[in-house]
Design a protein around this motif. Structure first.
Motif, PDB file in Angstrom:
ATOM      1  N   CYS A  14      11.231   7.433  -6.416  1.00  0.00           N
ATOM      2  CA  CYS A  14      11.977   7.631  -5.166  1.00  0.00           C
ATOM      3  C   CYS A  14      13.396   7.089  -5.202  1.00  0.00           C
ATOM      4  CB  CYS A  14      11.287   6.921  -4.009  1.00  0.00           C
ATOM      5  SG  CYS A  14       9.564   7.290  -3.817  1.00  0.00           S
ATOM      6  N   HIS A  15      13.633   6.042  -5.979  1.00  0.00           N
ATOM      7  CA  HIS A  15      14.857   5.261  -5.765  1.00  0.00           C
ATOM      8  C   HIS A  15      15.798   5.184  -6.941  1.00  0.00           C
ATOM      9  CE1 HIS A  15      12.096   3.113  -2.729  1.00  0.00           C
ATOM     10  NE2 HIS A  15      12.817   4.012  -2.113  1.00  0.00           N
ATOM     11  N   LEU A  16      15.770   6.149  -7.835  1.00  0.00           N
ATOM     12  CA  LEU A  16      16.725   6.073  -8.952  1.00  0.00           C
ATOM     13  C   LEU A  16      17.855   7.037  -8.742  1.00  0.00           C
ATOM     14  CD1 LEU A  16      14.461   5.703 -12.092  1.00  0.00           C
ATOM     15  CD2 LEU A  16      15.907   3.989 -11.061  1.00  0.00           C
ATOM     16  N   LEU A  68       2.689  12.012  -2.276  1.00  0.00           N
ATOM     17  CA  LEU A  68       3.820  12.919  -2.001  1.00  0.00           C
ATOM     18  C   LEU A  68       4.746  13.099  -3.204  1.00  0.00           C
ATOM     19  CD1 LEU A  68       4.774  11.651   1.587  1.00  0.00           C
ATOM     20  CD2 LEU A  68       3.393  13.638   1.009  1.00  0.00           C
ATOM     21  N   LYS A  69       4.633  12.224  -4.179  1.00  0.00           N
ATOM     22  CA  LYS A  69       5.546  12.332  -5.332  1.00  0.00           C
ATOM     23  C   LYS A  69       4.790  12.476  -6.657  1.00  0.00           C
ATOM     24  CE  LYS A  69       9.606  10.990  -3.236  1.00  0.00           C
ATOM     25  NZ  LYS A  69      11.000  11.259  -3.459  1.00  0.00           N
ATOM     26  N   ILE A  70       3.913  11.525  -6.943  1.00  0.00           N
ATOM     27  CA  ILE A  70       3.271  11.511  -8.268  1.00  0.00           C
ATOM     28  C   ILE A  70       2.289  12.691  -8.422  1.00  0.00           C
ATOM     29  CG2 ILE A  70       1.888  10.143  -9.895  1.00  0.00           C
ATOM     30  CD1 ILE A  70       4.512   8.747  -9.325  1.00  0.00           C
ATOM     31  N   MET A  96       0.856  -1.191   0.000  1.00  0.00           N
ATOM     32  CA  MET A  96       0.000   0.000   0.000  1.00  0.00           C
ATOM     33  C   MET A  96       0.889   1.236   0.000  1.00  0.00           C
ATOM     34  SD  MET A  96      -3.493   0.992   1.745  1.00  0.00           S
ATOM     35  CE  MET A  96      -3.192   0.959   3.404  1.00  0.00           C
ATOM     36  N   ARG A  97       1.362   1.552  -1.193  1.00  0.00           N
ATOM     37  CA  ARG A  97       2.373   2.603  -1.301  1.00  0.00           C
ATOM     38  C   ARG A  97       1.707   3.959  -1.522  1.00  0.00           C
ATOM     39  NH1 ARG A  97       6.553   1.772  -5.968  1.00  0.00           N
ATOM     40  NH2 ARG A  97       5.929  -0.372  -5.641  1.00  0.00           N
ATOM     41  N   TRP A  98       0.842   4.360  -0.588  1.00  0.00           N
ATOM     42  CA  TRP A  98       0.127   5.610  -0.791  1.00  0.00           C
ATOM     43  C   TRP A  98       1.049   6.819  -0.736  1.00  0.00           C
ATOM     44  CZ3 TRP A  98       0.748   8.703   3.377  1.00  0.00           C
ATOM     45  CH2 TRP A  98       0.861   8.139   4.640  1.00  0.00           C
ATOM     46  N   CYS A  99       2.183   6.677  -0.048  1.00  0.00           N
ATOM     47  CA  CYS A  99       3.115   7.802   0.102  1.00  0.00           C
ATOM     48  C   CYS A  99       3.628   8.288  -1.251  1.00  0.00           C
ATOM     49  CB  CYS A  99       4.283   7.388   0.984  1.00  0.00           C
ATOM     50  SG  CYS A  99       4.998   5.799   0.487  1.00  0.00           S
ATOM     51  N   THR A 100       3.989   7.376  -2.134  1.00  0.00           N
ATOM     52  CA  THR A 100       4.520   7.762  -3.452  1.00  0.00           C
ATOM     53  C   THR A 100       3.441   8.501  -4.245  1.00  0.00           C
ATOM     54  OG1 THR A 100       5.754   5.704  -3.369  1.00  0.00           O
ATOM     55  CG2 THR A 100       5.796   6.888  -5.441  1.00  0.00           C
ATOM     56  N   LYS A 101       2.240   7.976  -4.150  1.00  0.00           N
ATOM     57  CA  LYS A 101       1.139   8.586  -4.906  1.00  0.00           C
ATOM     58  C   LYS A 101       0.894  10.030  -4.466  1.00  0.00           C
ATOM     59  CE  LYS A 101      -3.812   7.762  -5.632  1.00  0.00           C
ATOM     60  NZ  LYS A 101      -4.460   8.677  -4.696  1.00  0.00           N
ATOM     61  N   PHE A 135      10.101   2.160   3.940  1.00  0.00           N
ATOM     62  CA  PHE A 135       9.897   0.752   4.320  1.00  0.00           C
ATOM     63  C   PHE A 135      10.663  -0.200   3.408  1.00  0.00           C
ATOM     64  CE2 PHE A 135       6.560   2.823   1.984  1.00  0.00           C
ATOM     65  CZ  PHE A 135       6.607   2.149   0.776  1.00  0.00           C
ATOM     66  N   TYR A 136      11.289   0.340   2.370  1.00  0.00           N
ATOM     67  CA  TYR A 136      12.117  -0.529   1.531  1.00  0.00           C
ATOM     68  C   TYR A 136      13.509  -0.732   2.133  1.00  0.00           C
ATOM     69  CZ  TYR A 136       8.821  -0.539  -2.327  1.00  0.00           C
ATOM     70  OH  TYR A 136       7.713  -0.742  -3.104  1.00  0.00           O
ATOM     71  N   GLN A 137      13.787  -0.042   3.245  1.00  0.00           N
ATOM     72  CA  GLN A 137      15.101  -0.212   3.868  1.00  0.00           C
ATOM     73  C   GLN A 137      15.280  -1.623   4.375  1.00  0.00           C
ATOM     74  OE1 GLN A 137      16.612   3.250   6.539  1.00  0.00           O
ATOM     75  NE2 GLN A 137      14.426   3.527   6.293  1.00  0.00           N
TER      76      GLN A 137
HETATM   77  S1  SF4 Z   1      10.927   6.893  -0.405  1.00  0.00           S
HETATM   78 FE1  SF4 Z   1       9.757   5.166   0.411  1.00  0.00          FE
HETATM   79  S2  SF4 Z   1       8.480   6.078   2.062  1.00  0.00           S
HETATM   80 FE2  SF4 Z   1       9.217   7.772   0.775  1.00  0.00          FE
HETATM   81  S3  SF4 Z   1       7.617   8.137  -0.731  1.00  0.00           S
HETATM   82 FE3  SF4 Z   1       9.087   6.707  -1.661  1.00  0.00          FE
HETATM   83  S4  SF4 Z   1       8.310   4.641  -1.217  1.00  0.00           S
HETATM   84 FE4  SF4 Z   1       7.280   6.111   0.168  1.00  0.00          FE
END
Ligand code: SF4
Length: 261
Positions: A259-261, A92-94, A85-90, A172-174
């Motif tokens: 988030c992770h590139l 806060l980012k997208i 449930m990755r609502w944060c990306t949606k 939470f991917y840590q």
């Molecule tokens: S870095 Fe992790 S916690 Fe932050 S928005 Fe991206 S997926 Fe969510």
């Protein structure tokens, strides 16, 4: 007259998107660089972005959601975001990105590498935004990305010494070892992350599968196992891995292109 197509490149504070910005700087001079700031970034990320701005000779536009993480946590009834449930990306980012682009036509440059072309990212699906993947098209792999960073003088962000991904301090991917490192490098942020867990519904945390930040245990429990986790990591590094701690085998190849590139 039609508005010209915008060329945009999202920076996550990670090595691949940074290398892409370096790679594209002279190829697409009109590029607009942006960074979706969740308000929960590591201080190391801000320092790195400031150095990158100097290299690019351009401002990196900071995009923030209208509402904070805490607001959305309430909306999601206190359920922490998770890979399921990755609502944060949606939120806060997208969404901030889509608001910034509006109805403009845009080409979005994404830093997926040729050696990870099969990985899937979580990106905007807006029809007026077309994603392109210059590293994949030009066959650039991890070693090329590392060369680009080294030759630019920027190198990798300092947090790569103890963490493998960019993104929020509470992401939470840590891996479990990375949580331990967070507790050592940024104890204040680790405490904040514990604070979010302490607000979880009591009945839920008491259940067998609580939605804690790290799979299967709270951060306090994880910290209590600090030595066990470190020993496990040392074994992995020395290639003597024995499957003694199944619960720690939390390498998660899923990721988020925002988030992770
Ligand atoms: S870095 Fe992790 S916690 Fe932050 S928005 Fe991206 S997926 Fe969510």
């Amino acid at each position: 007259m039609d508005k010209p197509v915008r060329h945009i490149l999202g920076l996550s504070g990670g090595k691949d998107s940074t290398a892409l910005a370096i790679y594209m700087r002279d190829r697409v001079p009109e590029m607009e660089y942006f960074f979706c700031d969740t308000g929960a970034e590591l201080p190391d990320t801000y320092e790195y972005l400031a150095k990158l701005e100097v290299y690019l000779g351009k401002k990196i536009v900071r995009l923030s959601a209208d509402r904070t993480f805490d607001h959305w946590l309430k909306v999601y009834r206190g359920t922490l975001p998770s890979p399921q449930m990755r609502w944060c990306t949606k939120v806060l980012k997208i969404e901030p990105l889509e608001k910034w682009i509006g109805n403009d036509k845009a080409v979005s440059y994404v830093g997926l590498r040729a050696d990870e072309a099969s990985r899937k990212g979580y990106m905007s699906t807006k029809k007026n935004m077309m994603s392109v993947f210059p590293f994949i098209d030009d066959g650039l792999e991890l070693r090329d990305i590392e060369d680009l960073l080294a030759e630019s003088g920027l190198g990798k962000p300092s947090y790569y010494e103890w963490r493998s991904r960019s993104g929020c301090y509470f992401c939470f991917y840590q891996r479990k070892q990375e949580w331990i490192s967070l507790s050592e490098k940024h104890p204040d942020l680790f405490k904040n992350a514990i604070h979010y867990e302490s607000k979880l519904d009591h009945k839920e945390t008491a259940s067998k599968n609580p939605y804690t930040w790290s799979h299967g245990e709270s951060l306090t429990e994880l910290l209590n196992r600090k030595h066990e986790i470190k020993r496990y990591e040392e074994k992995k590094e020395s290639h003597l891995l024995v499957d003694i701690l199944e619960a720690d085998n939390d390498d998660n190849e899923d990721f988020c292109a925002a988030c992770h590139l």
